[in-house]
Design a protein around this motif. Structure first.
Motif, PDB file in Angstrom:
ATOM      1  N   ALA A 214       0.869  -1.185   0.000  1.00 36.47           N
ATOM      2  CA  ALA A 214       0.000   0.000   0.000  1.00 36.47           C
ATOM      3  C   ALA A 214       0.899   1.226   0.000  1.00 36.47           C
ATOM      4  CB  ALA A 214      -0.917  -0.024   1.210  1.00 36.47           C
ATOM      5  N   LEU A 215       1.295   1.638  -1.178  1.00 39.03           N
ATOM      6  CA  LEU A 215       2.329   2.660  -1.308  1.00 39.03           C
ATOM      7  C   LEU A 215       1.845   4.047  -0.930  1.00 39.03           C
ATOM      8  CD1 LEU A 215       3.949   1.459  -4.668  1.00 39.03           C
ATOM      9  CD2 LEU A 215       4.556   0.841  -2.310  1.00 39.03           C
ATOM     10  N   CYS A 244       4.657  -3.386   3.682  1.00 41.69           N
ATOM     11  CA  CYS A 244       5.112  -2.214   2.932  1.00 41.69           C
ATOM     12  C   CYS A 244       3.994  -1.176   2.866  1.00 41.69           C
ATOM     13  CB  CYS A 244       5.562  -2.621   1.532  1.00 41.69           C
ATOM     14  SG  CYS A 244       6.209  -1.238   0.553  1.00 41.69           S
ATOM     15  N   ALA A 245       4.069  -0.163   3.714  1.00 45.66           N
ATOM     16  CA  ALA A 245       3.174   0.992   3.670  1.00 45.66           C
ATOM     17  C   ALA A 245       3.991   2.200   4.110  1.00 45.66           C
ATOM     18  CB  ALA A 245       1.960   0.781   4.568  1.00 45.66           C
ATOM     19  N   PRO A 246       4.882   2.687   3.249  1.00 48.92           N
ATOM     20  CA  PRO A 246       5.876   3.689   3.672  1.00 48.92           C
ATOM     21  C   PRO A 246       5.283   5.016   4.105  1.00 48.92           C
ATOM     22  CG  PRO A 246       5.882   3.402   1.284  1.00 48.92           C
ATOM     23  CD  PRO A 246       5.020   2.319   1.843  1.00 48.92           C
ATOM     24  N   LYS A 247       4.035   5.336   3.689  1.00 45.75           N
ATOM     25  CA  LYS A 247       3.438   6.619   4.046  1.00 45.75           C
ATOM     26  C   LYS A 247       2.432   6.508   5.193  1.00 45.75           C
ATOM     27  CE  LYS A 247       3.969   8.720  -0.529  1.00 45.75           C
ATOM     28  NZ  LYS A 247       3.285   9.434  -1.645  1.00 45.75           N
ATOM     29  N   SER A 262       6.284  -5.727  13.379  1.00 47.79           N
ATOM     30  CA  SER A 262       6.035  -5.273  12.014  1.00 47.79           C
ATOM     31  C   SER A 262       6.571  -3.856  11.780  1.00 47.79           C
ATOM     32  CB  SER A 262       4.534  -5.293  11.720  1.00 47.79           C
ATOM     33  OG  SER A 262       4.267  -4.721  10.449  1.00 47.79           O
ATOM     34  N   PRO A 263       7.163  -3.618  10.614  1.00 53.25           N
ATOM     35  CA  PRO A 263       7.629  -2.259  10.286  1.00 53.25           C
ATOM     36  C   PRO A 263       6.476  -1.280  10.094  1.00 53.25           C
ATOM     37  CG  PRO A 263       7.885  -3.738   8.404  1.00 53.25           C
ATOM     38  CD  PRO A 263       7.515  -4.593   9.568  1.00 53.25           C
ATOM     39  N   LEU A 264       5.232  -1.769  10.003  1.00 50.82           N
ATOM     40  CA  LEU A 264       4.092  -0.863   9.881  1.00 50.82           C
ATOM     41  C   LEU A 264       3.907   0.001  11.127  1.00 50.82           C
ATOM     42  CD1 LEU A 264       1.441  -3.273   8.276  1.00 50.82           C
ATOM     43  CD2 LEU A 264       2.969  -1.673   7.120  1.00 50.82           C
ATOM     44  N   LEU A 265       4.493  -0.429  12.252  1.00 53.46           N
ATOM     45  CA  LEU A 265       4.374   0.311  13.501  1.00 53.46           C
ATOM     46  C   LEU A 265       5.469   1.344  13.676  1.00 53.46           C
ATOM     47  CD1 LEU A 265       3.472  -2.675  15.852  1.00 53.46           C
ATOM     48  CD2 LEU A 265       1.924  -0.955  14.941  1.00 53.46           C
ATOM     49  N   ARG A 266       6.193   1.646  12.621  1.00 55.64           N
ATOM     50  CA  ARG A 266       7.260   2.642  12.684  1.00 55.64           C
ATOM     51  C   ARG A 266       6.830   3.911  11.944  1.00 55.64           C
ATOM     52  NH1 ARG A 266       8.163  -1.413  15.212  1.00 55.64           N
ATOM     53  NH2 ARG A 266      10.186  -2.395  15.566  1.00 55.64           N
TER      54      ARG A 266
END
Length: 612
Positions: A214-215, A244-247, A262-266
């Protein structure tokens, strides 16, 4: 409107009647127009029908044009398309957050549109100008409910054009059940926000198909709405959005498992995680089959939580409701690690008192952060009770944050304090009318008040108010306990200049305490050794009594209350701590009481009545 053939017949006959028109009144001999129709099935009848159809089409076109011209002259039609689009956008946003406008039907056929309420889409059926404006406003169509069906989804995503999509599913507003075959829009990668509300099983099924990156995603809100006993959590896959949701900047999870690694929590700006109440020691995870796990297994360790916060340096809002690290179970030794959150504006912690205190010890926040702490007692023991030592440790951590000692600066903590006594004692500190610090703990009122004002001195405040909560116990704070906490030479309350009490029982207890205090210092006998040498609230200038109704007091009670107030006024005047204002707010049927008190001391005390 007459047809050409009808005109021709009229000119031929010259009598003004029309034998071929259904609008003709008939001949003078009383014969009906049907007697002059061409024979059924004849070529003349076919030609007449064809001509009539053309005439009707012309008439309808003329009518539409006339209506369009008429609507164009309406005052609202003079609004520019940009302003009209803004109005439609406001209507659409309101529709998606209320039950006034149900979602759209599955079919886009006109017959289906007439049978249901269309929500904000009705603006496309008012006039040509509104329809053209709405259809060309891509923002209106960017909010896509996933349960509208494939036809509406295709239509809405095409009209949304390049505007980022807002995907939503609310089980309480659905038109059709969310089946296993639900699909996402083809341009899902262009989604900007996701908002799902449903039972844990539907949430689990829906999240299982969110496997693409989800870019452009910025906001995610997932709410498993239906409570279960024991608690049932929706399952969030570890590879959600392929990690992958960098924004992504806003994340809210309610009654869901959390992939703590999860990197989503950063890199978040707002984080809210809420678990069910802690009275159960086990939870169930939705899935096939349903899995039962110990409660502590779904909580993060302190290391995991601090790693998450370390990766969110721009965090502005943090809410952890019953999702704190369970320190007593997971961390045997307290850590010296402290995470700085320099941009944090609001912090809410809800959990066991000790867990809240330990969490605060690991955080360094700005001193002006708006802080809410809702403490609870441990549910693992036989007798649920809050340890006063844990309560004191929590209050010391709060003082460290609010006084600015953790960041090296000093700020004004509060200018007013409100104490609400119910099943929990709620103490709120306000600054300029907005809450700064609010602490709720299920502990005896007298104990908590002593601890709070001992650990968090509020020298900058001036106003102190008391009220009973909805579930307050009759003996939550009587007059003797009030004096034990606030009176008898307690120097912690020199700052109190204004005192407010609401509801009959609490008003009577506080007034009785003030009367007892005034009577003690009104005597000429010097205090004995060990007795206080100063009165309660020595700088008190104003008292406001709220919610006092004469109909709730009989004549004797009202007379005794008047004597108590009069004794308070006279006694404080005599010891050099006079009252300047006595207010009655939201009171009724006490006019005689107010007049009588005004006659007792009109030059020293201003008595005024404030209507509700």
């Amino acid at each position: 409107m007459l047809s050409n053939s009808a005109k021709k017949n009229t000119s031929d006959t010259g009598n003004g009647s029309d034998a071929s028109s259904v609008d003709a009144p008939g001949r003078g001999d009383g014969q009906s127009p049907g007697d002059f129709r061409p024979p059924i099935g004849s070529d003349a009848a076919a030609l007449e029908r064809q001509q009539s159809r053309k005439d009707m089409e012309k008439a309808l076109a003329a009518l539409k044009l006339a209506r369009s011209r008429f609507n164009a002259l309406a005052p609202i039609s003079y609004l520019p398309a940009e302003i009209l689009s803004r109005i439609f956008a406001t209507l659409a946003d309101e529709a998606y957050h209320s039950d006034t406008f149900p979602p759209l039907p599955e079919s886009v056929e006109p017959s289906a549109l007439e049978e249901v309420h269309l929500g904000w889409v009705v603006v496309t059926h008012v006039c040509r100008h509104w329809r053209h404006t709405a259809i060309n406003n891509a923002y209106l169509w960017s909010h896509v409910p996933l349960d509208v069906g494939s036809q509406w989804m295709t239509l809405m995503t095409s009209r949304a054009k390049s505007v980022p999509l807002r995907l939503a599913y609310d089980a309480s507003r659905r038109v059709k059940e969310l089946g296993f075959g639900v699909r996402l829009p083809g341009n899902f990668h262009h989604a900007q926000s996701i908002n799902f509300t449903a039972d844990p099983y539907k949430i689990t099924k829906l999240l299982s198909i969110l496997v693409k990156p989800a870019l452009h995603l910025r906001t995610v809100s997932i709410h498993a709405s239906i409570p279960h006993d024991p608690p049932l959590l929706a399952s969030i896959p570890d590879d959600l959005f392929k990690k992958c949701a960098p924004k992504l900047r806003v994340l809210s999870l309610n009654r869901c498992t959390v992939p703590w690694e999860s990197p989503l929590l950063r890199n978040l700006h707002r984080l809210c995680i809420e678990f069910p109440p802690q009275r159960h020691q086990t939870v169930c995870i939705a899935g096939k089959p349903k899995v039962q796990r110990p409660r502590h297994s779904v909580h993060p360790s302190m290391t995991q939580m601090l790693d998450i916060l370390d990766g969110t340096p721009a965090l502005q809002s943090l809410t952890l409701r019953r999702s704190l690290p369970l320190h007593q179970l997971l961390d045997a030794e307290p850590s010296s690690r402290v995470v700085s959150l320099p941009q944090l504006k609001t912090l809410e912690l809800d959990g066991q008192v000790r867990d809240c205190g330990v969490m605060l010890q690991h955080l360094q926040c700005p001193p002006d952060v708006d802080l809410l702490v809702v403490g609870d007692y441990p549910h693992s023991g036989d007798v649920p009770v809050v340890n006063p030592e844990d309560c004191a440790a929590l209050l010391r951590s709060i003082r460290r944050h609010t006084s600015g000692s953790s960041s090296g600066s000093k700020v004004t903590v509060a200018d007013s304090v409100q104490v609400e006594i119910g099943d929990k004692v709620n103490i709120s500190a306000y600054h300029s009318g907005s809450p700064r610090v609010r602490v709720e703990i299920p502990i005896e009122a007298r104990t908590f008040l002593r601890l709070y004002f001992l650990e968090i001195p509020l020298r900058e405040a001036a106003s102190l108010s008391f009220r009973h909560g909805d579930q307050a116990k009759p003996t939550a704070l009587n007059s003797d306990e009030f004096l034990q906490v606030f009176g008898y030479g307690n120097v912690l309350f020199d700052w109190v200049q204004s005192l407010r009490a609401t509801q009959k029982r609490l008003v009577r207890h506080i007034c009785e305490a003030l009367r007892m205090d005034a009577r003690l210092f009104h005597t000429d006998v010097p205090p004995a050794p060990g007795e206080p040498s100063r009165c309660i609230f020595p700088h008190l200038r104003e008292i406001t009594l709220e919610g006092l109704h004469g109909r709730d007091l009989n004549a004797i009670e009202l007379d005794n209350f008047e004597q108590e107030i009069a004794e308070i006024i006279r006694s404080r005047n005599s010891i050099g701590a006079p009252l300047r204002h006595l207010n009655f707010a939201s009171c009724s049927d006490i006019e005689e009481l107010v007049d009588s008190l005004g006659r007792i001391c009109p030059a020293v005390t201003l008595v005024r009545e404030i209507s509700s």
